[in-house]
Motif scaffolding. Structure first.
Motif, PDB file in Angstrom:
ATOM      1  N   THR A   1       0.847  -1.195   0.000  1.00 20.81           N
ATOM      2  CA  THR A   1       0.000   0.000   0.000  1.00 20.81           C
ATOM      3  C   THR A   1       0.881   1.244   0.000  1.00 20.81           C
ATOM      4  O   THR A   1       1.823   1.345   0.788  1.00 20.81           O
ATOM      5  CB  THR A   1      -0.913   0.028   1.236  1.00 20.81           C
ATOM      6  N   PHE A   2       0.577   2.175  -0.908  1.00 16.11           N
ATOM      7  CA  PHE A   2       1.350   3.417  -0.948  1.00 16.11           C
ATOM      8  C   PHE A   2       0.428   4.593  -1.218  1.00 16.11           C
ATOM      9  O   PHE A   2      -0.758   4.434  -1.551  1.00 16.11           O
ATOM     10  CB  PHE A   2       2.458   3.342  -2.006  1.00 16.11           C
ATOM     11  N   HIS A   3       0.974   5.795  -1.070  1.00 15.29           N
ATOM     12  CA  HIS A   3       0.210   7.009  -1.300  1.00 15.29           C
ATOM     13  C   HIS A   3       1.130   8.105  -1.808  1.00 15.29           C
ATOM     14  O   HIS A   3       2.347   8.032  -1.671  1.00 15.29           O
ATOM     15  CB  HIS A   3      -0.477   7.477  -0.006  1.00 15.29           C
ATOM     16  N   VAL A   4       0.572   9.109  -2.405  1.00 19.76           N
ATOM     17  CA  VAL A   4       1.320  10.309  -2.762  1.00 19.76           C
ATOM     18  C   VAL A   4       1.568  11.068  -1.464  1.00 19.76           C
ATOM     19  O   VAL A   4       0.626  11.311  -0.695  1.00 19.76           O
ATOM     20  CB  VAL A   4       0.531  11.182  -3.760  1.00 19.76           C
ATOM     21  N   PRO A   5       2.828  11.433  -1.159  1.00 22.98           N
ATOM     22  CA  PRO A   5       3.120  12.060   0.136  1.00 22.98           C
ATOM     23  C   PRO A   5       2.251  13.274   0.456  1.00 22.98           C
ATOM     24  O   PRO A   5       1.886  13.494   1.615  1.00 22.98           O
ATOM     25  CB  PRO A   5       4.597  12.458  -0.002  1.00 22.98           C
ATOM     26  N   GLN A   6       1.899  14.054  -0.555  1.00 22.71           N
ATOM     27  CA  GLN A   6       1.070  15.237  -0.310  1.00 22.71           C
ATOM     28  C   GLN A   6      -0.377  14.882   0.002  1.00 22.71           C
ATOM     29  O   GLN A   6      -1.120  15.718   0.539  1.00 22.71           O
ATOM     30  CB  GLN A   6       1.103  16.170  -1.526  1.00 22.71           C
ATOM     31  N   PHE A   7      -0.788  13.632  -0.320  1.00 19.95           N
ATOM     32  CA  PHE A   7      -2.184  13.226  -0.102  1.00 19.95           C
ATOM     33  C   PHE A   7      -2.210  11.858   0.588  1.00 19.95           C
ATOM     34  O   PHE A   7      -2.586  10.843  -0.020  1.00 19.95           O
ATOM     35  CB  PHE A   7      -2.942  13.167  -1.437  1.00 19.95           C
ATOM     36  N   PRO A   8      -1.815  11.791   1.854  1.00 19.51           N
ATOM     37  CA  PRO A   8      -1.648  10.507   2.544  1.00 19.51           C
ATOM     38  C   PRO A   8      -2.915   9.687   2.705  1.00 19.51           C
ATOM     39  O   PRO A   8      -2.845   8.476   2.901  1.00 19.51           O
ATOM     40  CB  PRO A   8      -1.082  10.926   3.907  1.00 19.51           C
ATOM     41  N   SER A   9      -4.080  10.310   2.616  1.00 14.58           N
ATOM     42  CA  SER A   9      -5.323   9.558   2.822  1.00 14.58           C
ATOM     43  C   SER A   9      -5.762   8.795   1.577  1.00 14.58           C
ATOM     44  O   SER A   9      -6.615   7.905   1.658  1.00 14.58           O
ATOM     45  CB  SER A   9      -6.445  10.509   3.261  1.00 14.58           C
ATOM     46  N   GLN A  10      -5.171   9.118   0.421  1.00 13.56           N
ATOM     47  CA  GLN A  10      -5.560   8.465  -0.830  1.00 13.56           C
ATOM     48  C   GLN A  10      -4.609   7.301  -1.108  1.00 13.56           C
ATOM     49  O   GLN A  10      -3.564   7.474  -1.730  1.00 13.56           O
ATOM     50  CB  GLN A  10      -5.547   9.476  -1.979  1.00 13.56           C
ATOM     51  N   GLU A  11      -4.966   6.136  -0.648  1.00 14.06           N
ATOM     52  CA  GLU A  11      -4.079   4.974  -0.729  1.00 14.06           C
ATOM     53  C   GLU A  11      -4.294   4.175  -2.005  1.00 14.06           C
ATOM     54  O   GLU A  11      -5.410   4.083  -2.521  1.00 14.06           O
ATOM     55  CB  GLU A  11      -4.274   4.070   0.496  1.00 14.06           C
ATOM     56  N   ILE A  12      -3.210   3.601  -2.494  1.00 13.07           N
ATOM     57  CA  ILE A  12      -3.231   2.752  -3.678  1.00 13.07           C
ATOM     58  C   ILE A  12      -2.635   1.408  -3.280  1.00 13.07           C
ATOM     59  O   ILE A  12      -1.608   1.356  -2.590  1.00 13.07           O
ATOM     60  CB  ILE A  12      -2.416   3.380  -4.824  1.00 13.07           C
ATOM     61  N   VAL A  13      -3.232   0.319  -3.714  1.00 12.81           N
ATOM     62  CA  VAL A  13      -2.795  -1.020  -3.329  1.00 12.81           C
ATOM     63  C   VAL A  13      -2.330  -1.799  -4.558  1.00 12.81           C
ATOM     64  O   VAL A  13      -3.000  -1.794  -5.598  1.00 12.81           O
ATOM     65  CB  VAL A  13      -3.921  -1.798  -2.622  1.00 12.81           C
ATOM     66  N   LEU A  14      -1.145  -2.421  -4.435  1.00 11.18           N
ATOM     67  CA  LEU A  14      -0.606  -3.289  -5.474  1.00 11.18           C
ATOM     68  C   LEU A  14      -0.385  -4.683  -4.907  1.00 11.18           C
ATOM     69  O   LEU A  14      -0.207  -4.847  -3.697  1.00 11.18           O
ATOM     70  CB  LEU A  14       0.736  -2.756  -5.984  1.00 11.18           C
ATOM     71  N   THR A  15      -0.370  -5.674  -5.788  1.00  9.98           N
ATOM     72  CA  THR A  15      -0.028  -7.034  -5.376  1.00  9.98           C
ATOM     73  C   THR A  15       1.183  -7.513  -6.176  1.00  9.98           C
ATOM     74  O   THR A  15       1.362  -7.147  -7.342  1.00  9.98           O
ATOM     75  CB  THR A  15      -1.201  -8.005  -5.602  1.00  9.98           C
ATOM     76  N   ALA A  16       2.024  -8.313  -5.534  1.00  9.48           N
ATOM     77  CA  ALA A  16       3.220  -8.827  -6.201  1.00  9.48           C
ATOM     78  C   ALA A  16       3.634 -10.131  -5.555  1.00  9.48           C
ATOM     79  O   ALA A  16       3.392 -10.367  -4.367  1.00  9.48           O
ATOM     80  CB  ALA A  16       4.359  -7.811  -6.115  1.00  9.48           C
ATOM     81  N   GLY A  17       4.296 -10.964  -6.349  1.00  9.43           N
ATOM     82  CA  GLY A  17       4.780 -12.224  -5.799  1.00  9.43           C
ATOM     83  C   GLY A  17       5.918 -12.006  -4.822  1.00  9.43           C
ATOM     84  O   GLY A  17       6.044 -12.734  -3.833  1.00  9.43           O
ATOM     85  N   LYS A  18       6.736 -10.987  -5.092  1.00  9.28           N
ATOM     86  CA  LYS A  18       7.889 -10.726  -4.239  1.00  9.28           C
ATOM     87  C   LYS A  18       8.086  -9.228  -4.076  1.00  9.28           C
ATOM     88  O   LYS A  18       7.703  -8.433  -4.936  1.00  9.28           O
ATOM     89  CB  LYS A  18       9.144 -11.383  -4.822  1.00  9.28           C
ATOM     90  N   VAL A  19       8.725  -8.859  -2.960  1.00 13.10           N
ATOM     91  CA  VAL A  19       8.949  -7.447  -2.632  1.00 13.10           C
ATOM     92  C   VAL A  19      10.415  -7.248  -2.273  1.00 13.10           C
ATOM     93  O   VAL A  19      11.004  -8.062  -1.549  1.00 13.10           O
ATOM     94  CB  VAL A  19       8.068  -6.990  -1.454  1.00 13.10           C
ATOM     95  N   ILE A  20      10.993  -6.171  -2.775  1.00 14.74           N
ATOM     96  CA  ILE A  20      12.366  -5.805  -2.428  1.00 14.74           C
ATOM     97  C   ILE A  20      12.342  -4.435  -1.770  1.00 14.74           C
ATOM     98  O   ILE A  20      11.947  -3.446  -2.400  1.00 14.74           O
ATOM     99  CB  ILE A  20      13.272  -5.787  -3.672  1.00 14.74           C
ATOM    100  N   VAL A  21      12.724  -4.380  -0.518  1.00 12.65           N
ATOM    101  CA  VAL A  21      12.764  -3.118   0.220  1.00 12.65           C
ATOM    102  C   VAL A  21      14.162  -2.523   0.055  1.00 12.65           C
ATOM    103  O   VAL A  21      15.151  -3.135   0.456  1.00 12.65           O
ATOM    104  CB  VAL A  21      12.436  -3.332   1.711  1.00 12.65           C
ATOM    105  N   SER A  22      14.233  -1.348  -0.545  1.00 15.65           N
ATOM    106  CA  SER A  22      15.518  -0.700  -0.841  1.00 15.65           C
ATOM    107  C   SER A  22      15.434   0.795  -0.556  1.00 15.65           C
ATOM    108  O   SER A  22      15.854   1.617  -1.356  1.00 15.65           O
ATOM    109  CB  SER A  22      15.904  -0.932  -2.310  1.00 15.65           C
TER     110      SER A  22
END
Length: 567
Positions: A254-275
């Motif tokens: 789940t992520f959002h545009v920093p200027q609009f934190p209440s408007q969340e967008i959800v993605l799905t993925a098999g794998k995640v890389i935190v960098s």
């Protein structure tokens, strides 16, 4: 269930950019999320109001700029990190140094200099790095601070703790020096437009002519423009991740545009890389553990943090002009191989010249009054009043018509800044800091400088020697009197280990307890690197990417092609 992507990569620094590029090459569909914006040519802030509005990243106070300063009152460290497509490459000083062999002692996974060597080579090639052409190009030969460092290294007395004499070096720089004249534009090896370095000293504020070989101009550019790959890169800037959840055999991000934190967008993925970097990745995962989204993260999360021995010093009132505004921020270095800490922990360090932008020289000249400039202004005012009085009283006299010299004399000569030398030291401090969350959810770093006093004492001693060689006065960073340092190379927080008993992630970057969840950035390095860490972070990322097999469909297509050729 059809997933949105094979991989979601969070952060576009030296870990995320490498991983995104190599995964796309292997045929995977990748989404790269970067909290900051993309900075195109001539978009970095320079005017005073632009600096105030767009330089700093502080969303709580409505700032969404280039760099984030964090200071914990009860800690001995401040940190500086970047925000924007390309991550830390946007504001670092371009140095791509290989980590000395002896400093790999204690690293898990059999990591050695020899093991990383081919991956170091890959990064150097991709980023087109080469030493400052001080010895080959007359334009760059005229860089006084480089000459000063070279002379200092050759004349300094050897430190009793040194194993070998101090060595002057011209480290590989990720800067474009190709071209017939400063600012000339041409295409790099990946097809991106860049300019020849004009020695403006603005590397750390974002290079407005794209002479810096930042990650958005090589790894990310390549990933976005690959034509012979079935993999794709979906790049989303101004996308700050707030949640990572494991749902069965995949992840929900789940992520959002920093200027609009209440408007969340959800993605799905098999794998995640935190960098997201040492501070960013550790902070995000701590929050996921606290909120119960990733409850199996082990107790190594937040451990083994360090500032890579960063120390800033100044040499003032030198005998000669060294013009720190002339050249890239860093052009040269002095390498020290030192005796170990008393308990055997390896020590080594590098001392580098550091410049600053031309605009900073004007700012400092205005803030530090100088007699010559004041006298020039008074002289200009007096001459002007005299002419006016003679005109009113109709008194004729022959005065100089061309008054350019009078105006020039009224300008500050910049002696204060020209007779200065900035020094940046780094080396092996202790990785004993702890990153945690306060009750209000703010990330804090608890790190005590005292356990690394040996490093900082040795570094100050060498800085003082440079000052003596330049016939100047050494000035320590005033914050050090408060036992505070500024870490521009934060490392650790998600350390590698050979098992869950010794680290948060495996030597291949995968988080223990979470298949398909990776951390790939400076947070996984188990110790300080002793020198600028960017190349080592990228080389480790290249190694981790190399361990991931190509997408099965790509392998099948490749095998089919070979079969058809053999028939």
């Amino acid at each position: 269930m059809k997933l949105d992507f094979d991989y979601v990569v969070i952060g576009s620094g030296f870990g995320g950019s490498v991983m995104s590029c190599r995964l796309v090459e292997k045929g995977y569909n990748v989404c790269l999320l970067e909290r900051g914006r993309q900075w195109k040519m001539h978009e970095f802030p320079r005017r005073p109001h632009e600096i105030q509005d767009n330089m700093f990243w502080d969303p709580e106070d409505g700032k969404y700029g280039l760099m984030e300063f964090r200071d914990t009152p009860d800690s001995d460290v401040m940190t500086l990190t970047a925000s924007g497509l390309g991550g830390g490459s946007l504001i670092y000083a371009n140095v791509l140094y290989r980590m000395p062999e002896e400093l790999f002692a204690g690293w898990p996974g059999g990591f050695t200099r020899n093991k990383l060597e081919p991956y170091y080579d890959k990064v150097i090639s991709m980023m087109e790095a080469r030493p400052y052409p001080y010895n080959s190009d007359p334009y760059y030969k005229d860089t006084p601070k480089t000459t000063a460092m070279k002379n200092a290294a050759q004349q300094m007395q050897q430190n009793p703790a040194s194993l070998t004499p101090a060595e002057f070096q011209l480290p590989p720089l990720a800067v474009r020096f190709e071209g017939e004249f400063p600012g000339q534009q041409s295409l790099n090896a990946h097809g991106a437009v860049q300019s020849k370095c004009n020695k403006c000293g603005e590397c750390d504020l974002g290079c407005n002519i794209h002479a810096k070989n930042t990650l958005d101009l090589n790894y990310i550019f390549r990933a976005r423009h690959l034509k012979n790959s079935t993999g794709t890169l979906d790049l989303r800037t101004q996308a700050e991740v707030s949640r990572i959840e494991q749902v069965g055999d995949h992840y929900k991000i789940t992520f959002h545009v920093p200027q609009f934190p209440s408007q969340e967008i959800v993605l799905t993925a098999g794998k995640v890389i935190v960098s997201a970097g040492s501070v960013g990745s550790t902070s995000l995962l701590l929050k996921m553990k606290q909120k119960g989204h990733l409850p199996k993260l082990n107790n190594w999360l937040g451990q083994k943090w360090c500032g890579n021995g960063d120390l800033l010093g100044m040499v003032l009132n030198t005998k000669d002009y060294h013009d720190p505004t002339n050249g890239p921020v860093i052009t040269s270095a002095i390498k020290y191989s030192m005796k170990n800490y008393p308990d055997g922990f390896p020590h080594g360090m590098y001392l580098e010249d550091a410049g600053f932008p031309i605009g900073m020289a004007w700012y400092l000249s205005g803030k530090v009054p100088q007699i010559t400039g004041i006298a020039g202004v008074l002289s200009l005012v007096c001459k002007t009043l005299k002419k006016y009085a003679c005109k009113v009283l109709r008194i004729k006299y022959k005065s100089e018509i061309n008054v350019g010299d009078d105006f020039a004399a009224a300008l500050d000569r910049g002696t204060f800044t020209r007779r200065a030398m900035v020094l940046l030291g780094m080396g092996r401090d202790r990785s004993d800091g702890v990153v945690s969350l306060r009750d209000d959810g703010q990330t804090v770093i608890n790190w005590d400088i005292k356990t690394s006093d040996l490093h900082f004492d040795r570094m100050r001693e060498e800085m003082k020697k440079v000052a003596e060689n330049l016939n100047g006065t050494f000035m320590d960073n005033p914050l050090t009197h408060l036992d505070k340092v500024i870490a521009v190379h934060p490392l650790g927080g998600c350390p590698m280990g050979d098992s869950a008993d010794s680290g948060l992630v495996s030597p291949r970057g995968e988080v223990y307890g979470y298949e398909g969840l990776y951390v790939v950035d400076g947070s996984i390095l188990p110790t300080s690197t002793g020198t600028n860490p960017s190349l080592t972070i990228a080389a480790v990322a290249e190694f981790i990417a190399d361990q991931i097999p190509a997408k099965p469909s790509i392998v099948a297509a490749s095998n089919l092609s070979v079969t058809q050729k053999n028939q």
